[in-house]
Design an enzyme around this catalytic site. Structure first.
Site, PDB file in Angstrom:
ATOM      1  N   CYS A  72      99.119  15.995 -72.127  1.00 45.76           N
ATOM      2  CA  CYS A  72      99.831  14.782 -72.546  1.00 45.76           C
ATOM      3  C   CYS A  72      98.849  13.622 -72.734  1.00 45.76           C
ATOM      4  O   CYS A  72      97.757  13.603 -72.141  1.00 45.76           O
ATOM      5  CB  CYS A  72     100.837  14.366 -71.473  1.00 45.76           C
ATOM      6  SG  CYS A  72     102.247  15.464 -71.314  1.00 45.76           S
ATOM      7  N   GLU A  74      99.035  10.627 -71.559  1.00 49.17           N
ATOM      8  CA  GLU A  74      98.791   9.876 -70.316  1.00 49.17           C
ATOM      9  C   GLU A  74      97.661  10.505 -69.510  1.00 49.17           C
ATOM     10  O   GLU A  74      96.766   9.825 -69.023  1.00 49.17           O
ATOM     11  CB  GLU A  74     100.053   9.845 -69.444  1.00 49.17           C
ATOM     12  CG  GLU A  74     101.231   9.120 -70.069  1.00 49.17           C
ATOM     13  CD  GLU A  74     102.109  10.018 -70.934  1.00 49.17           C
ATOM     14  OE1 GLU A  74     101.589  10.987 -71.526  1.00 49.17           O
ATOM     15  OE2 GLU A  74     103.310   9.745 -71.019  1.00 49.17           O
ATOM     16  N   CYS A 112     106.165  12.405 -68.601  1.00 48.53           N
ATOM     17  CA  CYS A 112     106.787  13.633 -68.093  1.00 48.53           C
ATOM     18  C   CYS A 112     106.547  13.739 -66.583  1.00 48.53           C
ATOM     19  O   CYS A 112     105.772  12.976 -66.004  1.00 48.53           O
ATOM     20  CB  CYS A 112     106.218  14.857 -68.816  1.00 48.53           C
ATOM     21  SG  CYS A 112     104.592  15.355 -68.222  1.00 48.53           S
TER      22      CYS A 112
HETATM   23  N1  THU Z   1     103.989  14.287 -74.384  1.00 51.64           N
HETATM   24  C1  THU Z   1     103.102  13.330 -74.010  1.00 51.64           C
HETATM   25  O1  THU Z   1     101.950  13.302 -74.442  1.00 51.64           O
HETATM   26  N2  THU Z   1     103.518  12.390 -73.137  1.00 51.64           N
HETATM   27  C2  THU Z   1     104.798  12.241 -72.698  1.00 51.64           C
HETATM   28  O2  THU Z   1     105.077  11.312 -71.980  1.00 51.64           O
HETATM   29  C3  THU Z   1     105.821  13.217 -73.090  1.00 51.64           C
HETATM   30  C4  THU Z   1     105.337  14.377 -73.893  1.00 51.64           C
HETATM   31  C5  THU Z   1     103.554  15.270 -75.360  1.00 51.64           C
HETATM   32  C6  THU Z   1     103.379  16.675 -74.870  1.00 51.64           C
HETATM   33  C7  THU Z   1     103.523  17.453 -76.159  1.00 51.64           C
HETATM   34  O3  THU Z   1     102.271  17.482 -76.837  1.00 51.64           O
HETATM   35  C8  THU Z   1     104.495  16.646 -76.981  1.00 51.64           C
HETATM   36  O4  THU Z   1     104.501  15.338 -76.418  1.00 51.64           O
HETATM   37  C9  THU Z   1     105.902  17.193 -77.019  1.00 51.64           C
HETATM   38  O5  THU Z   1     106.362  17.423 -75.735  1.00 51.64           O
END
Ligand code: THU
Length: 158
Positions: A72, A74, A112
């Site tokens: 992610c 973050e 998440c």
């Molecule tokens: N994702 C993030 O980068 N941060 C979040 O807070 C929620 C989800 C990304 C993970 C994945 O690459 C995409 O968003 C779809 O879930």
């Protein structure tokens, strides 16, 4: 029986109501969405951190054909910060996301569960992290990771 309720306080501000430092961080998070590698979800997330030493660090989500390998936005930003500025706390985290239409989301994208746990460790080590969730209807502001992840499991729980 005993019962208690855990609440989360969120303030929704306009971009104009943010401090100049906060609005700059939100703009960095929006910009970071353009470095996302997300060929599988087509969901582009950007994160920007303001560190205690005044530095800003950005990250975006980085996916992989083996889905769980992806990271992610973050944690991409947090791990960069940890590697380049060890021992420096995080003051503010801004997040922005563009959905499959390519437009910024009209609803806030919150970290998440795994990212909340990673952020909780930083908050436990260094102190409160303010969270700014950008979306087209405003910026959702939360005072700490603890608000998003109450009853946190930390090193003290071991
Ligand atoms: N994702 C993030 O980068 N941060 C979040 O807070 C929620 C989800 C990304 C993970 C994945 O690459 C995409 O968003 C779809 O879930």
């Amino acid at each position: 029986m005993r019962e208690y309720t855990l609440t989360t306080q969120v303030r929704v501000l306009t971009m104009e109501e943010l401090t100049p430092e906060e609005s700059r961080l939100v703009e960095l998070a929006k910009k970071a969405t353009y470095s996302s590698y997300s060929p599988y979800s087509h969901f582009c997330v950007g994160a920007a951190l303001l560190l205690e030493n005044g530095e800003t660090v950005c990250g975006s989500n980085q996916e992989n054909a083996s889905f769980p390998v992806g990271c992610c936005a973050e944690r991409t930003a947090m791990h960069y910060a940890g590697a380049h500025y060890p021992g420096v706390g995080i003051k503010v985290l801004a997040i922005a996301a563009r959905d499959t239409s390519g437009e910024f989301t009209s609803e806030a994208t919150a970290p998440c569960g795994m990212c909340r746990q990673a952020l909780a460790e930083a908050e436990h080590r260094f102190g409160p992290i303010r969270i700014l969730l950008y979306c087209t209807e405003g910026v959702h502001c939360i005072d700490s990771v603890g608000e998003l992840l109450p009853m946190t499991f930390t090193s003290e729980s071991l």
